[in-house]
Design a protein around this motif. Structure first.
Motif, mmCIF file in Angstrom:
data_model
loop_
_atom_site.group_PDB
_atom_site.id
_atom_site.type_symbol
_atom_site.label_atom_id
_atom_site.label_comp_id
_atom_site.label_asym_id
_atom_site.label_seq_id
_atom_site.Cartn_x
_atom_site.Cartn_y
_atom_site.Cartn_z
ATOM 1 N N TRP A 51 22.017 -32.174 13.112
ATOM 2 C CA TRP A 51 22.271 -32.874 11.846
ATOM 3 C C TRP A 51 23.575 -33.666 11.828
ATOM 4 C CZ3 TRP A 51 17.981 -33.469 9.677
ATOM 5 C CH2 TRP A 51 17.008 -32.470 9.704
ATOM 6 N N LEU A 52 24.637 -33.122 12.442
ATOM 7 C CA LEU A 52 25.912 -33.856 12.381
ATOM 8 C C LEU A 52 25.833 -35.209 13.106
ATOM 9 C CD1 LEU A 52 28.570 -30.978 12.603
ATOM 10 C CD2 LEU A 52 27.684 -32.155 10.589
ATOM 11 N N VAL A 58 21.398 -37.539 2.503
ATOM 12 C CA VAL A 58 20.268 -37.030 3.286
ATOM 13 C C VAL A 58 20.338 -37.613 4.705
ATOM 14 C CG1 VAL A 58 17.757 -36.855 3.443
ATOM 15 C CG2 VAL A 58 18.856 -36.858 1.205
ATOM 16 N N PRO A 59 20.475 -36.746 5.727
ATOM 17 C CA PRO A 59 20.596 -37.251 7.097
ATOM 18 C C PRO A 59 19.379 -38.070 7.528
ATOM 19 C CG PRO A 59 21.113 -34.905 6.998
ATOM 20 C CD PRO A 59 20.546 -35.285 5.665
ATOM 21 N N ASP A 60 19.629 -39.024 8.396
ATOM 22 C CA ASP A 60 18.608 -39.906 8.962
ATOM 23 C C ASP A 60 17.962 -40.805 7.912
ATOM 24 O OD1 ASP A 60 17.405 -41.049 11.119
ATOM 25 O OD2 ASP A 60 16.266 -39.294 11.751
ATOM 26 N N THR A 61 18.791 -41.280 7.000
ATOM 27 C CA THR A 61 18.345 -42.314 6.063
ATOM 28 C C THR A 61 18.755 -43.654 6.681
ATOM 29 O OG1 THR A 61 18.667 -40.835 4.186
ATOM 30 C CG2 THR A 61 18.507 -43.179 3.689
ATOM 31 N N GLY A 89 20.856 -45.613 17.160
ATOM 32 C CA GLY A 89 19.618 -45.129 17.756
ATOM 33 C C GLY A 89 19.888 -44.180 18.916
ATOM 34 N N SER A 90 20.899 -44.525 19.727
ATOM 35 C CA SER A 90 21.254 -43.651 20.854
ATOM 36 C C SER A 90 21.716 -42.293 20.342
ATOM 37 C CB SER A 90 22.375 -44.275 21.688
ATOM 38 O OG SER A 90 21.961 -45.524 22.156
ATOM 39 N N ILE A 91 22.503 -42.325 19.277
ATOM 40 C CA ILE A 91 22.998 -41.055 18.715
ATOM 41 C C ILE A 91 21.828 -40.245 18.151
ATOM 42 C CG2 ILE A 91 24.509 -40.024 16.970
ATOM 43 C CD1 ILE A 91 26.258 -42.561 17.233
ATOM 44 N N ARG A 92 20.905 -40.928 17.522
ATOM 45 C CA ARG A 92 19.736 -40.216 16.957
ATOM 46 C C ARG A 92 18.925 -39.572 18.091
ATOM 47 N NH1 ARG A 92 20.057 -41.988 11.700
ATOM 48 N NH2 ARG A 92 20.395 -44.213 11.371
ATOM 49 N N THR A 107 13.937 -37.918 7.923
ATOM 50 C CA THR A 107 13.807 -36.465 7.872
ATOM 51 C C THR A 107 12.501 -36.069 7.180
ATOM 52 O OG1 THR A 107 16.191 -36.205 7.890
ATOM 53 C CG2 THR A 107 14.944 -34.357 7.036
ATOM 54 N N ALA A 108 11.980 -36.940 6.362
ATOM 55 C CA ALA A 108 10.700 -36.680 5.694
ATOM 56 C C ALA A 108 9.610 -37.616 6.219
ATOM 57 C CB ALA A 108 10.842 -36.796 4.179
#
Lengths: 161, 381
Positions: A94-95, B46-49, A77-80, B120-121
């Motif tokens: 994105w990375l 897919v990122p943020d899954t 969560g912190s990374i997000r 992401t969606a």
């Protein structure tokens, strides 16, 4: 071009949507004519944010509705949260999210164990169907896996001695 | 359905969804599908899954509960729910770009909200479940005509409209040669729909023999295995009088096979938004001045694509998520009249409890699987 003189009308539905008068040609020709009003629409009622919702820095606010089931938590969560400081066109966005996903998987396993649930990887990967429909490959993979594991164990044991 | 990490899912009890907005509805799912683009999520592309997500953007069901402002559907209605979550009022929805709604996804501006398709969606839970929260219930959900088979209806939530829009975006004219990359459900449907616009020749390219055989029968098209071709681009040039196809459709997206470089950089190292092999082939196989239509799903990061060839060949590229709501009236008519038979691509009916097996079968192309649908326990009674 080849074959254009052939008759394809035997194919059910052939050419049925080809009438230019009946073709929306989406989205190129689809204009409402009031694009200059695009900022003037009446926004839908805003959903209440009872949990933390991250939003793109390419917009000033949350969208009127959103999903709430998995708010950011833990290290992932912190990374997000860090990722959302960067715009959608940036690898800075994105990375870190991809990294967070990988950490989140480990957090999921830890969380399972904390709650007394040992993940059943065989079932979660649906490997019963691999055994049923692709037995040869299943056995091959299992054999190679066992071989590698044995080799690694033997190597470690040898070093210890 | 509960995502636990790449290629790992299980069934678990989650809290019953609640109405969180006055225009929400709660739908009891009676059918859901696994989509080819779910596999991008399943494979961790897919990122943020986030772990704990429920996938599923192709579903139909019965309306169980509605919010105070919902007017267009009522409790007890059988509805098909388009995969796009769209407000119906923003500038993009007004332009019928329902896949690009500005009021359904706070986390990205490029794409609108999609059920069960990562944060992401929009971070919504999806329909591979018994119950699902459906926002903007006045906009997307459409009452299923009484005489329509539910198996046809569930395929109108994504697969059929996406295949149709792929052909539509190709701007196909009578007499055109169309090449579709990918013989998955969407590719097969795109091939089938290409005939509706008057294509004179439809070719489909894939590497799984049983899918090619299915495409030949269902979409009545030519089908070739790129593994048996020395170079698919050269083959397609040769077979089109050395000009190239009028229209090429990328119905594969991020999970493409066929190029070691793309596979390593796009799928293994994730330095690209997926392997763009099909898009490469599409750009290089289309004629000069031709149209490339993309409905295959890619992630949001960059891709190595031959943009120089796009410029030099004067190619038009058109791409989007399908705007299901815009297409539904026409597609419902086509299903009713028998022109389209979406349910013909269903090969597997799996109890929801066996969703992990279903994903593995679909992902690994086992048991000649083309399209699996999931049936929740309450719908089997």
């Amino acid at each position: 071009m080849e074959n254009t003189t052939k008759d394809y009308t035997h194919i059910k539905g052939w050419g049925i949507d080809a009438d230019p008068e009946n073709e929306p040609t989406y989205p190129m020709k689809k204009y409402t004519g009031d694009d200059h009003n695009r900022l003037n629409w009446i926004r839908p009622v805003q959903q209440r944010a009872d949990v933390e919702i991250l939003h793109s820095n390419e917009r000033p606010n949350l969208s009127a509705v959103f999903g709430t089931p998995q708010p950011p938590s833990g290290i992932s969560g912190s990374i997000r949260r860090f990722a959302f400081k960067y715009s959608e066109g940036s690898y800075g966005h994105w990375l870190p999210l991809i990294l967070a996903d990988k950490i989140n998987v480990i957090e999921g396993i830890i969380d399972d164990v904390k709650h007394g649930h040992i993940p059943n990887f065989f079932a979660e990967k649906g490997l019963k169907s691999e055994w049923k429909y692709n037995r040869k490959a299943f056995v091959q993979k299992a054999f190679i896996g066992a071989l590698i594991t044995t080799a690694v164990v033997a190597l470690v044991m040898k070093k210890k001695k | 359905m509960n995502y636990r990490g790449p290629r790992r899912i299980r069934v678990s009890q989650k809290p019953h969804p609640e109405l969180l907005h006055p225009n929400d509805a709660i739908v009891r799912v009676t059918r859901s599908c696994i989509c080819g683009s779910d596999l991008h999520l399943y494979h961790g592309l897919v990122p943020d899954t986030r772990v704990g997500t429920t996938f599923g953007h192709e579903f139909i069901g019965v309306v169980e509960e509605i919010g105070p402002t919902v007017q267009n559907i009522k409790v007890g209605d059988n509805v098909l729910v388009p995969f796009n979550i769209a407000c119906g009022t923003c500038a993009f929805c007004k332009q019928e770009l329902y896949g690009n709604c500005h009021e359904s996804n706070p986390e990205a501006t490029a794409v609108g909200g999609i059920f069960g398709y990562s944060h992401t969606a929009g971070g919504y839970d999806g329909g591979q479940a018994e119950y699902v929260r459906v926002p903007y219930a006045d906009v997307g959900p459409t009452v299923i005509p009484a005489d329509m088979d539910p198996d046809d209806a569930v395929l109108l939530t994504d697969v059929a409209p996406t295949g149709y829009q792929a052909a539509e975006m190709g701007g196909i004219k009578k007499g055109d040669t169309v090449v579709v990359f990918g013989a998955g459900p969407v590719g097969i449907m795109a091939a089938k729909c290409s005939w509706l616009f008057g294509a004179a020749r439809v070719i489909i390219i894939d590497h799984i023999e049983y899918r090619l055989e299915f495409a030949r029968k269902y979409a009545q098209c030519e089908a070739y295995n790129f593994r048996s071709l020395e170079d698919p681009v050269v083959f397609l040039k040769r077979t089109t009088g050395w000009f190239g196809a009028d229209v090429c459709i990328d119905a594969v997206g991020a999970d493409a096979a066929g190029s070691a470089l793309q596979t390593i950089t796009g799928k293994k190292l994730m330095l690209q938004a997926g392997a763009a092999t099909a898009l490469h082939w599409a750009i290089n196989s289309v004629k000069k001045g031709g149209i490339v239509s993309i409905v295959g799903v890619y992630g949001p990061t960059g891709n190595l694509i031959p943009i120089g060839n796009v410029v030099n060949k004067g190619i038009t590229i058109r791409a989007n998520q399908a705007s299901v709501k815009r297409l539904l009236p026409r597609l419902i008519e086509h299903v009713k009249s028998g022109v389209l038979n979406p349910k013909g691509i269903i090969t597997h009916r799996v109890p929801l409890e066996e969703v992990a097996e279903a994903y593995h079968i679909f992902s690994s192309k086992l048991d000649n699987c083309i399209k699996p649908i999931l049936i929740p326990p309450s719908a089997r009674v």
